[in-house]
Design an enzyme around this catalytic site. Structure first.
Site, short mmCIF file in Angstrom:
data_model
loop_
_atom_site.label_atom_id
_atom_site.label_comp_id
_atom_site.label_asym_id
_atom_site.label_seq_id
_atom_site.Cartn_x
_atom_site.Cartn_y
_atom_site.Cartn_z
N TYR A 181 0.85 -1.19 0.00
CA TYR A 181 0.00 0.00 0.00
C TYR A 181 0.88 1.24 0.00
O TYR A 181 1.12 1.86 1.03
CB TYR A 181 -0.95 -0.01 1.20
CG TYR A 181 -1.97 -1.15 1.14
CD1 TYR A 181 -2.02 -2.00 0.04
CD2 TYR A 181 -2.88 -1.37 2.15
CE1 TYR A 181 -2.93 -3.04 -0.03
CE2 TYR A 181 -3.80 -2.41 2.09
CZ TYR A 181 -3.81 -3.25 1.00
OH TYR A 181 -4.73 -4.28 0.93
N LYS A 228 5.27 -15.01 -0.53
CA LYS A 228 4.93 -15.34 -1.91
C LYS A 228 6.21 -15.15 -2.71
O LYS A 228 6.23 -14.45 -3.72
CB LYS A 228 3.79 -14.42 -2.41
CG LYS A 228 3.17 -14.84 -3.73
CD LYS A 228 2.49 -16.20 -3.70
CE LYS A 228 2.16 -16.64 -5.12
NZ LYS A 228 1.72 -18.05 -5.21
N ASP A 247 -1.21 -18.07 -0.82
CA ASP A 247 -2.33 -18.79 -1.41
C ASP A 247 -2.57 -20.12 -0.66
O ASP A 247 -3.71 -20.46 -0.32
CB ASP A 247 -2.16 -19.00 -2.92
CG ASP A 247 -0.74 -19.37 -3.32
OD1 ASP A 247 0.15 -19.42 -2.44
OD2 ASP A 247 -0.50 -19.61 -4.52
N ASP A 251 -4.30 -8.08 5.09
CA ASP A 251 -5.64 -7.55 4.82
C ASP A 251 -6.54 -8.64 4.23
O ASP A 251 -7.66 -8.88 4.69
CB ASP A 251 -5.49 -6.38 3.83
CG ASP A 251 -6.74 -5.53 3.74
OD1 ASP A 251 -7.70 -5.77 4.49
OD2 ASP A 251 -6.75 -4.61 2.90
N ASP A 303 -9.90 -10.91 6.17
CA ASP A 303 -11.30 -11.00 5.73
C ASP A 303 -11.69 -12.46 5.52
O ASP A 303 -12.79 -12.90 5.87
CB ASP A 303 -11.54 -10.23 4.42
CG ASP A 303 -11.95 -8.78 4.65
OD1 ASP A 303 -11.43 -8.18 5.62
OD2 ASP A 303 -12.77 -8.26 3.88
MG MG Z 1 -9.85 -5.23 4.76
#
Ligand code: MG
Ligand code: NAI
Length: 351
Positions: free
Chosen positions: A132, A182, A215, A239, A243
């Site tokens: 980000y 990764k 993954d 992030d 979720d």
């Molecule tokens: Mg989020």
């Protein structure tokens, strides 16, 4: 001790769930001095800014910040997030994003044969750099050779402090740490991240550490959550995984989060993992549990561990009873009915 706490209820259901969280805190810890800031997408449409330019200065003196959620149709998400959430996280050095994921009693997981003992994970997300980043841009716009660049930034200081924080949390819990990598796809940033995990691991011989590609780790959360304890990941990986992890427990309405500055020289900020949920905003049916558990994390951070534990126990008791549940949990209760049930249960246990 009297605390001064700022609230930013924000948009959509953020407003409703924050009101319930404030009421629950008042029930266990009377005398908190709350100050509400109406910074939101509505404020953006009125003033052209999500928050005033001196927003961080105005918040700096508070003991903590309780944030609802920002974002609403009509204001692009990059404006709402980069206009408030991300600048506050960075202004206050909240480099840890702490996301506990538990299967709470009485709630039905997507993993139906699992019980609370099988799923109790702490996700430690890097919260200040990584993927980000503002570095990059759109080049040759409108031409056939148009392209965009979006750079990632992984600093030694940034990686080392979050990885060390995660090892410390692993030491407090089950002494197992899993790092999300990764390195097979992101060939510069992730091998660097992995090398810092290895370096820091040398200081924690008592913690078992392994690296998994993000993954495969996503699949592991669904298939074998019992093998996981603390997970550390970069900003993007943390992030997405949080979720996913929230969704395999009882859903987004249950998942809390803390943006923490371990140095404690500026306020930390607590919020639910979920957003403003425009699809159910204004209906009074949002689940307030995520925001109430975020408020409990806030009290824990402030050293009020008895009050935090009372809230946690009240949430578990009310969910387990199953009489007052919002529609996302299969019930018919409103946001405030569930909030009030938790507040009165928590108050009883403190009294
Ligand atoms: Mg989020
Ligand atoms: P969302 O988390 O707001 O909603 C996703 C789905 O989960 C929706 O169907 C919603 O109804 C449901 N849901 C979420 N929280 C719930 C609750 N407490 N009770 C019952 N159901 C709940 O994510 P979405 O729709 O992608 O984003 C909506 C807006 O929120 C966007 O503008 C986004 O940028 C913003 N957002 C803000 C965040 C923040 O302020 N930290 C975090 C995530 C999204």
């Amino acid at each position: 001790m009297t605390y001064r706490i700022a609230t930013i209820p924000g948009d959509g259901i953020g407003v409703d769930v924050t009101a319930e969280a404030v009421a629950v805190v008042d029930a266990v810890l009377p005398g908190v001095e709350w100050t509400a800031f109406d910074w939101s997408c509505e404020n953006y449409l009125r003033t052209g800014a999500m928050m005033p330019s001196d927003g961080p200065e105005r918040l700096a003196g508070f003991d903590a910040i309780l944030l609802g959620a920002v974002g609403f149709p009509g204001v692009p998400d990059h404006i709402s997030l980069w206009g408030l959430l991300i600048p506050l996280r960075r202004a206050f050095g909240q480099y840890v994003n702490l996301r506990p994921v538990r299967l709470l009693p009485g709630t039905e997981s997507a993993l139906r044969d699992r019980t609370a003992a099988d799923l109790d994970i702490l996700i430690v997300r890097e919260n200040s750099e990584g993927e980000y980043s503002e570095i990059g841009g759109r080049h040759n716009p409108g031409r056939p050779d148009e392209f965009v660049l979006q750079e990632s930034v992984f600093t030694r200081v940034g990686c080392e402090r979050i990885i060390r924080y995660a090892f410390d949390r692993a030491r407090d819990r089950g002494r197992r740490l899993c790092s999300a990598t990764k390195s097979n796809g992101l060939i510069h940033s992730m091998p660097y991240w992995d090398s810092i995990v290895d370096e820091v691991a040398a200081d924690y011989p008592d913690v078992t550490v392994r690296s998994m590609h993000v993954d495969a780790l996503a699949a592991e959360i669904v298939l074998h959550p019992d093998r996981l304890d603390v997970i550390v990941g970069s900003n993007l990986f943390g992030d997405i995984l949080s979720d996913l992890a929230a969704a395999v427990t009882g859903g987004l309405g249950l998942a809390p989060s803390g943006n923490i500055n371990p140095a404690r020289d500026t306020p930390s900020m607590f919020e639910a993992v979920h957003g403003s949920a425009p699809d159910i905003a204004g209906q009074g049916i949002a689940n307030p549990v995520a925001q109430i558990l975020a408020a409990a994390m806030m009290l824990d951070h402030l050293g009020e561990s008895a009050a935090a534990a009372a809230i946690d126990a009240a949430v578990c008791a009310v969910l387990e009873e199953g009489r007052v549940l919002t529609p996302d949990l299969g019930g018919t209760a409103t946001t405030s009915e569930l909030g009030k049930a938790i507040a009165s249960r928590a108050a009883e246990s403190m009294g």
